[in-house]
Design a protein around this motif. Structure first.
Motif, PDB file in Angstrom:
ATOM      1  N   ASP A   1      36.224  -2.576 -11.510  1.00  0.00           N
ATOM      2  CA  ASP A   1      35.518  -2.521 -11.644  1.00  0.00           C
ATOM      3  C   ASP A   1      34.583  -4.036 -12.660  1.00  0.00           C
ATOM      4  OD1 ASP A   1      37.522  -5.405 -12.541  1.00  0.00           O
ATOM      5  OD2 ASP A   1      38.434  -4.975 -13.943  1.00  0.00           O
ATOM      6  N   LEU A   2      33.897  -4.373 -11.426  1.00  0.00           N
ATOM      7  CA  LEU A   2      32.891  -5.598 -11.362  1.00  0.00           C
ATOM      8  C   LEU A   2      31.399  -4.951 -11.343  1.00  0.00           C
ATOM      9  CD1 LEU A   2      33.556  -6.721  -7.847  1.00  0.00           C
ATOM     10  CD2 LEU A   2      34.155  -7.446  -9.899  1.00  0.00           C
ATOM     11  N   ALA A   3      30.619  -5.437 -12.458  1.00  0.00           N
ATOM     12  CA  ALA A   3      29.217  -5.161 -12.945  1.00  0.00           C
ATOM     13  C   ALA A   3      28.732  -6.284 -13.104  1.00  0.00           C
ATOM     14  CB  ALA A   3      29.280  -4.415 -14.424  1.00  0.00           C
ATOM     15  N   VAL A   4      27.489  -6.416 -12.435  1.00  0.00           N
ATOM     16  CA  VAL A   4      26.373  -8.353 -12.883  1.00  0.00           C
ATOM     17  C   VAL A   4      25.823  -8.041 -14.128  1.00  0.00           C
ATOM     18  CG1 VAL A   4      24.259  -8.695 -12.030  1.00  0.00           C
ATOM     19  CG2 VAL A   4      26.310  -7.381 -10.572  1.00  0.00           C
ATOM     20  N   ARG A   5      25.989  -8.887 -15.071  1.00  0.00           N
ATOM     21  CA  ARG A   5      25.866  -8.547 -16.007  1.00  0.00           C
ATOM     22  C   ARG A   5      24.842 -10.596 -16.352  1.00  0.00           C
ATOM     23  NH1 ARG A   5      30.946  -7.657 -17.031  1.00  0.00           N
ATOM     24  NH2 ARG A   5      31.604  -9.644 -17.525  1.00  0.00           N
ATOM     25  N   THR A   6      23.793 -10.094 -16.947  1.00  0.00           N
ATOM     26  CA  THR A   6      23.018 -10.722 -16.958  1.00  0.00           C
ATOM     27  C   THR A   6      21.860 -10.976 -17.892  1.00  0.00           C
ATOM     28  OG1 THR A   6      21.704 -13.072 -15.977  1.00  0.00           O
ATOM     29  CG2 THR A   6      21.945 -10.722 -15.171  1.00  0.00           C
ATOM     30  N   GLU A   7      21.269 -12.149 -18.402  1.00  0.00           N
ATOM     31  CA  GLU A   7      20.092 -12.263 -18.983  1.00  0.00           C
ATOM     32  C   GLU A   7      18.781 -13.446 -18.826  1.00  0.00           C
ATOM     33  OE1 GLU A   7      20.577 -13.550 -23.009  1.00  0.00           O
ATOM     34  OE2 GLU A   7      21.830 -11.966 -23.394  1.00  0.00           O
ATOM     35  N   ARG A   8      17.557 -12.275 -18.205  1.00  0.00           N
ATOM     36  CA  ARG A   8      16.548 -13.278 -17.385  1.00  0.00           C
ATOM     37  C   ARG A   8      14.993 -13.347 -18.641  1.00  0.00           C
ATOM     38  NH1 ARG A   8      17.055 -11.797 -11.007  1.00  0.00           N
ATOM     39  NH2 ARG A   8      19.201 -12.571 -11.029  1.00  0.00           N
ATOM     40  N   THR A   9      14.317 -13.988 -18.625  1.00  0.00           N
ATOM     41  CA  THR A   9      13.553 -13.916 -19.994  1.00  0.00           C
ATOM     42  C   THR A   9      11.731 -14.243 -18.877  1.00  0.00           C
ATOM     43  OG1 THR A   9      14.988 -14.936 -21.412  1.00  0.00           O
ATOM     44  CG2 THR A   9      12.712 -15.396 -21.731  1.00  0.00           C
ATOM     45  N   VAL A  10      10.835 -14.031 -19.274  1.00  0.00           N
ATOM     46  CA  VAL A  10       9.571 -13.720 -18.331  1.00  0.00           C
ATOM     47  C   VAL A  10       8.691 -14.500 -19.758  1.00  0.00           C
ATOM     48  CG1 VAL A  10       9.411 -11.597 -18.878  1.00  0.00           C
ATOM     49  CG2 VAL A  10       7.546 -13.032 -17.047  1.00  0.00           C
ATOM     50  N   TRP A  11       7.637 -15.424 -19.127  1.00  0.00           N
ATOM     51  CA  TRP A  11       6.868 -15.591 -20.164  1.00  0.00           C
ATOM     52  C   TRP A  11       5.524 -15.426 -19.108  1.00  0.00           C
ATOM     53  CZ3 TRP A  11      11.577 -18.086 -19.945  1.00  0.00           C
ATOM     54  CH2 TRP A  11      11.640 -18.725 -20.505  1.00  0.00           C
ATOM     55  N   ALA A  12       4.367 -14.879 -19.608  1.00  0.00           N
ATOM     56  CA  ALA A  12       3.546 -14.166 -19.306  1.00  0.00           C
ATOM     57  C   ALA A  12       2.352 -15.467 -19.682  1.00  0.00           C
ATOM     58  CB  ALA A  12       3.061 -13.155 -19.625  1.00  0.00           C
ATOM     59  N   ALA A  13       1.378 -16.358 -19.344  1.00  0.00           N
ATOM     60  CA  ALA A  13       0.745 -17.253 -19.854  1.00  0.00           C
ATOM     61  C   ALA A  13      -0.863 -17.314 -18.679  1.00  0.00           C
ATOM     62  CB  ALA A  13       1.225 -18.418 -19.591  1.00  0.00           C
ATOM     63  N   ARG A  14      -1.062 -17.648 -19.911  1.00  0.00           N
ATOM     64  CA  ARG A  14      -3.446 -17.270 -19.622  1.00  0.00           C
ATOM     65  C   ARG A  14      -3.822 -18.561 -19.325  1.00  0.00           C
ATOM     66  NH1 ARG A  14      -5.120 -12.200 -17.407  1.00  0.00           N
ATOM     67  NH2 ARG A  14      -4.472 -11.142 -19.509  1.00  0.00           N
ATOM     68  N   ARG A  15      -4.678 -18.566 -18.518  1.00  0.00           N
ATOM     69  CA  ARG A  15      -5.400 -20.048 -17.976  1.00  0.00           C
ATOM     70  C   ARG A  15      -7.183 -19.539 -18.948  1.00  0.00           C
ATOM     71  NH1 ARG A  15      -8.153 -23.364 -13.487  1.00  0.00           N
ATOM     72  NH2 ARG A  15      -9.863 -24.435 -13.979  1.00  0.00           N
ATOM     73  N   THR A  16      -6.603 -19.819 -20.002  1.00  0.00           N
ATOM     74  CA  THR A  16      -8.322 -19.785 -21.005  1.00  0.00           C
ATOM     75  C   THR A  16      -9.762 -20.484 -20.604  1.00  0.00           C
ATOM     76  OG1 THR A  16      -7.197 -21.121 -22.563  1.00  0.00           O
ATOM     77  CG2 THR A  16      -6.723 -18.528 -22.355  1.00  0.00           C
ATOM     78  N   GLY A  17      -9.368 -21.597 -19.550  1.00  0.00           N
ATOM     79  CA  GLY A  17     -10.036 -22.085 -19.421  1.00  0.00           C
ATOM     80  C   GLY A  17     -10.400 -22.528 -18.490  1.00  0.00           C
TER      81      GLY A  17
END
Length: 282
Positions: free
Chosen positions: A266-282
């Protein structure tokens, strides 16, 4: 997605977990790399805190014309990454750099079009300074992708094990207290920090992972991943657990015993991950 740079001496054990993480969560990582809002396929990529190469190889697959500089504090991890690159025939597209990114001066990492940092920024002693260094490193218009973990993955049902229901949740509560003291930036909201460092945050995406409904042929890898992860978790929570909980955890980690994690279906991998995409504009 890696968990390095590492501040542990158990490089071999961590390397195995990183490799299992890559295997079990491959589809989710592919989804993240495909989501990246690149303006053109990047030709020069830096993977900061590359570990054993989870992100490096996902990015090589996603951008077949790219060359990647993989950076980590661990010589053992980088050696493992180079061996993988040779086995894949991509060693000509990978350069490894061993470096302490908390040092005042970073090594020459070129002028990348894309910088990837998965579960590594929270290890920085001064994340704000590191973010500013990435900003100055990037080519104008370049993209910085920061991936953050919500914490250790969960593997057991809430009512497990039978003699100590809720054990894993109590372990996580103890672990969160430990990491709040020792790794205070884990789980941080990187959006405001990126903006403060001069980036324009273009997109943010959260991914919820639950492997319960995925290919059952991966159950062996999930079991090994759970075993390695909970062994590492034990090191940070042993002193905070009730004796009954610690004994129950040890029964789960005893691979030769009847209560072993590896005997469960009954094992399962449960997790959350967040990604931010940020630009160098200058």
């Amino acid at each position: 997605m890696t968990h390095a740079p590492t501040h542990t001496h158990d490089h071999r054990g961590e390397a195995e977990i990183l490799d299992l993480d890559a295997q079990v969560l491959a589809e989710h990582l592919t989804a993240l790399t495909e989501w990246l809002p690149v303006q053109a396929p990047p030709r020069r990529i830096v993977d900061l805190g590359c570990g054993t190469g989870t992100g490096t190889f996902a990015l090589l697959d996603r951008f077949p014309e790219a060359h990647i500089t993989a950076v980590d504090t661990s010589a053992a991890h980088l050696q493992r990454l180079r061996e993988k690159a040779c086995a894949r025939g991509t060693d000509g597209r990978v350069r490894t750099v061993q470096a302490d990114l908390d040092a005042a001066d970073w090594p020459d990492l070129g002028t990348p079009d894309l910088v990837w940092a998965s579960a590594s920024m929270h290890h920085m002693a001064d994340p704000g300074r590191a973010l500013r260094q990435v900003h100055d490193l990037l080519a104008p218009g370049g993209l910085f992708a920061v991936v953050e973990l919500s914490g250790f993955p969960r593997f057991l049902p809430a009512d497990a094990p039978e003699e100590r229901p809720g054990l894993e949740e109590r372990c996580h509560e103890a672990s969160d207290r430990f990491h709040a003291e020792h790794v205070p930036h884990r789980g941080a909201d990187w959006g405001p920090k990126l903006t403060k460092a001069g980036f324009t945050v273009e997109a943010e995406r959260a991914i919820t992972v639950n492997t319960a409904d995925t290919d059952p042929s991966r159950s062996e890898a999930v079991g090994a991943y759970a075993l390695g992860s909970l062994r590492r978790l034990r090191h940070s929570v042993a002193d905070a657990l009730a004796p009954e909980d610690l004994a129950a955890l040890d029964r789960l980690l005893d691979t030769g015993g009847p209560g072993s994690l590896l005997r469960r279906d009954d094992l399962a991998v449960r997790t959350e991950r967040t990604v931010w995409a940020a630009r160098r504009t200058g």
